[in-house]
Motif scaffolding. Structure first.
Motif, mmCIF file in Angstrom:
data_model
loop_
_atom_site.group_PDB
_atom_site.id
_atom_site.type_symbol
_atom_site.label_atom_id
_atom_site.label_comp_id
_atom_site.label_asym_id
_atom_site.label_seq_id
_atom_site.Cartn_x
_atom_site.Cartn_y
_atom_site.Cartn_z
ATOM 1 N N ARG A 14 2.063 -5.680 -0.273
ATOM 2 C CA ARG A 14 2.520 -4.310 -0.518
ATOM 3 C C ARG A 14 2.040 -3.368 0.578
ATOM 4 N NH1 ARG A 14 1.885 -2.100 -6.355
ATOM 5 N NH2 ARG A 14 2.986 -0.461 -5.251
ATOM 6 N N VAL A 15 0.780 -3.478 0.971
ATOM 7 C CA VAL A 15 0.229 -2.618 2.018
ATOM 8 C C VAL A 15 0.942 -2.888 3.336
ATOM 9 C CG1 VAL A 15 -1.839 -2.158 3.397
ATOM 10 C CG2 VAL A 15 -2.012 -2.307 0.906
ATOM 11 N N LEU A 16 1.138 -4.148 3.664
ATOM 12 C CA LEU A 16 1.832 -4.513 4.896
ATOM 13 C C LEU A 16 3.242 -3.929 4.921
ATOM 14 C CD1 LEU A 16 2.048 -6.221 7.522
ATOM 15 C CD2 LEU A 16 2.794 -8.114 6.072
ATOM 16 N N LEU A 17 3.987 -4.143 3.853
ATOM 17 C CA LEU A 17 5.361 -3.631 3.800
ATOM 18 C C LEU A 17 5.398 -2.117 3.824
ATOM 19 C CD1 LEU A 17 7.666 -5.584 1.350
ATOM 20 C CD2 LEU A 17 8.005 -5.053 3.755
ATOM 21 N N ARG A 18 4.540 -1.463 3.068
ATOM 22 C CA ARG A 18 4.541 -0.004 3.032
ATOM 23 C C ARG A 18 4.265 0.566 4.422
ATOM 24 N NH1 ARG A 18 4.870 -1.333 -1.774
ATOM 25 N NH2 ARG A 18 6.099 -0.212 -3.231
ATOM 26 N N GLY A 19 3.308 -0.033 5.118
ATOM 27 C CA GLY A 19 2.997 0.432 6.463
ATOM 28 C C GLY A 19 4.159 0.242 7.413
ATOM 29 N N LEU A 20 4.812 -0.915 7.346
ATOM 30 C CA LEU A 20 5.958 -1.184 8.224
ATOM 31 C C LEU A 20 7.133 -0.266 7.903
ATOM 32 C CD1 LEU A 20 5.816 -5.091 8.308
ATOM 33 C CD2 LEU A 20 5.234 -3.517 10.168
ATOM 34 N N VAL A 21 7.394 -0.069 6.619
ATOM 35 C CA VAL A 21 8.517 0.787 6.206
ATOM 36 C C VAL A 21 8.256 2.236 6.606
ATOM 37 C CG1 VAL A 21 9.723 1.731 4.193
ATOM 38 C CG2 VAL A 21 9.317 -0.717 4.360
ATOM 39 N N ARG A 22 7.043 2.701 6.419
ATOM 40 C CA ARG A 22 6.722 4.092 6.803
ATOM 41 C C ARG A 22 6.893 4.311 8.295
ATOM 42 N NH1 ARG A 22 1.645 5.310 2.855
ATOM 43 N NH2 ARG A 22 2.925 5.766 1.037
ATOM 44 N N ARG A 23 6.452 3.354 9.086
ATOM 45 C CA ARG A 23 6.628 3.473 10.541
ATOM 46 C C ARG A 23 8.115 3.493 10.881
ATOM 47 N NH1 ARG A 23 2.436 2.497 14.003
ATOM 48 N NH2 ARG A 23 3.847 1.630 15.557
ATOM 49 N N GLN A 24 8.871 2.657 10.216
ATOM 50 C CA GLN A 24 10.315 2.585 10.466
ATOM 51 C C GLN A 24 10.996 3.883 10.049
ATOM 52 O OE1 GLN A 24 12.773 -0.094 7.983
ATOM 53 N NE2 GLN A 24 13.049 -1.250 9.892
ATOM 54 N N THR A 25 10.644 4.413 8.892
ATOM 55 C CA THR A 25 11.238 5.639 8.372
ATOM 56 C C THR A 25 10.877 6.844 9.237
ATOM 57 O OG1 THR A 25 11.116 4.733 6.142
ATOM 58 C CG2 THR A 25 11.441 7.100 6.328
ATOM 59 N N GLN A 37 4.281 -10.473 14.546
ATOM 60 C CA GLN A 37 2.891 -10.931 14.581
ATOM 61 C C GLN A 37 2.162 -10.576 13.284
ATOM 62 O OE1 GLN A 37 1.267 -9.217 18.123
ATOM 63 N NE2 GLN A 37 2.271 -10.701 19.470
ATOM 64 N N LEU A 38 2.539 -9.460 12.669
ATOM 65 C CA LEU A 38 1.917 -9.046 11.409
ATOM 66 C C LEU A 38 2.529 -9.759 10.200
ATOM 67 C CD1 LEU A 38 1.730 -5.196 12.031
ATOM 68 C CD2 LEU A 38 -0.162 -6.829 12.100
ATOM 69 N N TRP A 39 3.787 -10.120 10.295
ATOM 70 C CA TRP A 39 4.547 -10.661 9.166
ATOM 71 C C TRP A 39 3.869 -11.846 8.472
ATOM 72 C CZ3 TRP A 39 8.135 -8.223 6.640
ATOM 73 C CH2 TRP A 39 8.963 -8.919 5.771
ATOM 74 N N PRO A 40 3.312 -12.829 9.184
ATOM 75 C CA PRO A 40 2.693 -13.974 8.507
ATOM 76 C C PRO A 40 1.522 -13.609 7.601
ATOM 77 C CG PRO A 40 3.058 -14.486 10.824
ATOM 78 C CD PRO A 40 3.340 -13.018 10.640
ATOM 79 N N LEU A 41 0.926 -12.439 7.805
ATOM 80 C CA LEU A 41 -0.180 -12.029 6.943
ATOM 81 C C LEU A 41 0.256 -11.903 5.485
ATOM 82 C CD1 LEU A 41 -1.880 -9.340 9.198
ATOM 83 C CD2 LEU A 41 -2.610 -11.706 8.809
ATOM 84 N N GLY A 42 1.540 -11.686 5.261
ATOM 85 C CA GLY A 42 2.055 -11.564 3.903
ATOM 86 C C GLY A 42 2.280 -12.895 3.203
ATOM 87 N N ARG A 43 2.205 -13.981 3.943
ATOM 88 C CA ARG A 43 2.447 -15.324 3.366
ATOM 89 C C ARG A 43 3.648 -15.299 2.429
ATOM 90 N NH1 ARG A 43 -3.577 -17.685 2.178
ATOM 91 N NH2 ARG A 43 -4.351 -17.422 4.284
ATOM 92 N N TRP A 44 4.781 -14.909 2.988
ATOM 93 C CA TRP A 44 5.976 -14.642 2.207
ATOM 94 C C TRP A 44 6.540 -15.862 1.505
ATOM 95 C CZ3 TRP A 44 6.723 -9.851 1.060
ATOM 96 C CH2 TRP A 44 6.155 -8.881 1.890
ATOM 97 N N GLN A 45 6.271 -17.041 1.996
ATOM 98 C CA GLN A 45 6.831 -18.239 1.375
ATOM 99 C C GLN A 45 6.306 -18.455 -0.032
ATOM 100 O OE1 GLN A 45 5.792 -20.975 4.471
ATOM 101 N NE2 GLN A 45 7.783 -20.767 5.458
ATOM 102 N N SER A 46 5.149 -17.903 -0.335
ATOM 103 C CA SER A 46 4.593 -18.069 -1.678
ATOM 104 C C SER A 46 4.845 -16.857 -2.576
ATOM 105 C CB SER A 46 3.089 -18.345 -1.592
ATOM 106 O OG SER A 46 2.415 -17.241 -1.025
ATOM 107 N N CYS A 47 5.579 -15.868 -2.081
ATOM 108 C CA CYS A 47 5.838 -14.656 -2.866
ATOM 109 C C CYS A 47 6.884 -14.932 -3.948
ATOM 110 C CB CYS A 47 6.326 -13.532 -1.945
ATOM 111 S SG CYS A 47 6.552 -11.961 -2.808
#
Length: 108
Positions: A14-25, A37-47
């Motif tokens: 959630r923190v990773l996505l919120r930060g990325l979305v805010r920067r994008q917005t 480079q930041l994306w793997p920190l979310g370990r999305w395959q297990s989400c």
């Protein structure tokens, strides 16, 4: 370092996505390569959180649109969109976005 427990990992996503979305917005320049480079920190395959997966897909879709609108803008402005360096960078960005999309396993 990415957290191991489910709750901590959920919060990290959630923190990773919120930060990325805010920067994008906000229009803050955040390159695809930096994001990848930041994306793997979310370990999305297990989400398994559908709301978080939806938000991640919206973010990646918006990133895809930004990438292609920049390409269209350069072409409309008469800039050479086919410079070898520009093409190589754009292809690397597209590939990185495809990998990020692929990290989100929708079929589970």
């Amino acid at each position: 370092h990415a957290p191991e427990s489910d709750e901590a990992l959920h919060l990290a996503r959630r923190v990773l996505l919120r930060g990325l979305v805010r920067r994008q917005t906000a229009g803050v320049e955040s390159g695809v390569q930096e994001t990848s480079q930041l994306w793997p920190l979310g370990r999305w395959q297990s989400c398994r959180d559908t709301a978080l997966i939806s938000e991640a897909l919206r973010f990646l879709s918006a990133s895809w649109r930004v990438l292609h609108s920049a390409k269209a803008s350069a072409h409309t402005a008469g800039q050479s969109a086919w410079n070898n360096d520009v093409v190589a960078a754009r292809l690397a960005d597209e590939e990185a976005l495809f990998h990020m999309f692929g990290d989100i396993e929708l079929w589970r």
